[in-house]
Design a protein around this motif. Structure first.
Motif, PDB file in Angstrom:
ATOM      1  N   TYR A  30     -18.064 -20.978  48.258  1.00 51.99           N
ATOM      2  CA  TYR A  30     -17.862 -19.866  47.605  1.00 51.99           C
ATOM      3  C   TYR A  30     -18.362 -19.811  45.575  1.00 51.99           C
ATOM      4  O   TYR A  30     -17.159 -20.091  45.170  1.00 51.99           O
ATOM      5  N   ARG A  32     -18.466 -18.922  41.948  1.00 52.70           N
ATOM      6  CA  ARG A  32     -17.806 -18.084  41.365  1.00 52.70           C
ATOM      7  C   ARG A  32     -18.808 -16.256  41.647  1.00 52.70           C
ATOM      8  O   ARG A  32     -19.412 -16.532  42.179  1.00 52.70           O
ATOM      9  N   GLN A  33     -17.135 -15.499  41.628  1.00 55.40           N
ATOM     10  CA  GLN A  33     -17.821 -13.728  41.642  1.00 55.40           C
ATOM     11  C   GLN A  33     -16.830 -13.170  41.025  1.00 55.40           C
ATOM     12  O   GLN A  33     -16.088 -13.146  41.030  1.00 55.40           O
ATOM     13  N   ASP A  34     -17.992 -12.548  40.414  1.00 52.93           N
ATOM     14  CA  ASP A  34     -16.716 -11.294  38.882  1.00 52.93           C
ATOM     15  C   ASP A  34     -16.556 -10.132  39.876  1.00 52.93           C
ATOM     16  O   ASP A  34     -15.742  -9.449  38.728  1.00 52.93           O
ATOM     17  N   ASP A  35     -17.395 -10.125  40.577  1.00 55.91           N
ATOM     18  CA  ASP A  35     -16.255  -8.597  41.571  1.00 55.91           C
ATOM     19  C   ASP A  35     -15.048  -8.583  42.597  1.00 55.91           C
ATOM     20  O   ASP A  35     -15.147  -7.452  42.624  1.00 55.91           O
ATOM     21  N   ASP A  59     -11.372 -16.315  39.207  1.00 55.44           N
ATOM     22  CA  ASP A  59     -11.345 -15.495  40.018  1.00 55.44           C
ATOM     23  C   ASP A  59     -10.921 -15.995  40.980  1.00 55.44           C
ATOM     24  O   ASP A  59     -10.955 -14.689  42.515  1.00 55.44           O
ATOM     25  N   ARG A 248     -16.573 -12.629  50.996  1.00 55.05           N
ATOM     26  CA  ARG A 248     -17.594 -12.601  50.243  1.00 55.05           C
ATOM     27  C   ARG A 248     -17.667 -11.395  51.149  1.00 55.05           C
ATOM     28  O   ARG A 248     -18.934 -11.187  50.606  1.00 55.05           O
TER      29      ARG A 248
END
Ligand code: PGA
Length: 249
Positions: A30, A32-35, A59, A248
């Motif tokens: 996983y 980094r996902q900024d949304d 996040d 995700r």
């Protein structure tokens, strides 16, 4: 655009050793996902491990599953909001159905806990949800809104606007029987309506998560449903690869 919250409630699973192994595997799956935000609610004794391994990840947020409402004192075995905050928690679950139904937590106590959390700078995530008989009798909304009003009774509107909420129908928790996206949306809309009375237009921005038998197969549809701002996941958050796939969604 909403920024959904994916919350993992590990309940009484994953002590420090398992938590370390889990987080290493999860972080590998996983990036980094900024949304979106991922929130971990491990057992309190594993909080430091999860916090340490995610320190660089803005996040990812960590929290605890419960607190006591007094700030300090002779309350053997309890954890206060200031202690949880000092140990790195940013969020605390309040009024989870297992607290209400196994440990007898009352509406009034959820109010005391939310107020204690807010005093200490911890964000309460108030959980509300009806039992099967209540749904069948058409009482879902009245039960959920009663729990909501009691939970926020001791807070100022600005504090309520900074809270998180989770709608978790009791009949859906750990049963493999989730609410449909449409059912969840309808209850979330009622919760948001009640919040609007307290915080006005800010209610639109208050995250309301759905929980109860969320899994890889249903998470995406639930998160996309109107009024649903994320998911609170128990059983399906215990496997690192599976949880990364849900986060995700
Ligand atoms: P579950 O639990 O995902 O195992 O149904 C959800 C919860 O209790 O928060």
């Amino acid at each position: 655009m909403k920024r959904p919250v994916f919350a993992a409630n590990w309940k009484m699973h994953h002590g420090p050793t398992d938590a370390r192994e889990f987080m290493r595997a999860f972080l590998a799956h996983y990036p980094r996902q900024d949304d979106r935000t991922v929130l971990f609610l491990p057992p309190a004794l594993a909080l430091h491990v999860v916090g340490e391994l995610t320190r660089e990840r803005s996040d990812i947020v960590v929290g605890v599953q419960n607190i006591y409402w007094e700030d300090k004192g002779a309350f053997t075995g309890e954890i206060s909001a200031p202690i949880a905050r000092d140990a790195g928690a940013r969020v605390v679950l309040v009024g989870h159905s297992e607290r209400r139904h196994i440990f007898g937590e009352t509406d009034e106590q959820t109010g005391l806990k939310c107020a204690a959390a807010a005093r200490a700078g911890l964000t309460p995530m108030l959980c509300v949800g009806e039992q099967l008989e209540e749904r069948e009798q058409g009482d879902t909304e009245s039960v959920v809104l009663r729990q909501l009003r009691a939970g926020i009774a001791g807070l100022q509107p600005a504090q309520v606007a900074g809270m998180l909420f989770a709608y978790e129908p009791v009949w859906a928790i750990g049963t493999g029987r989730n609410a449909t996206p449409a059912d969840a949306s309808a209850v979330h809309a009622a919760i948001r309506g009640a919040l609007r009375v307290v915080v006005g237009d800010k209610a639109a921005k208050v995250p309301i998560l759905y929980g109860g038998s969320v899994n890889r197969g249903n998470a995406a549809a639930l998160v996309r449903a109107p009024e649903v701002d994320g998911v609170l996941v128990g059983g399906a958050s215990l496997d690192a690869g599976g949880w990364a796939a849900i986060a995700r969604a």
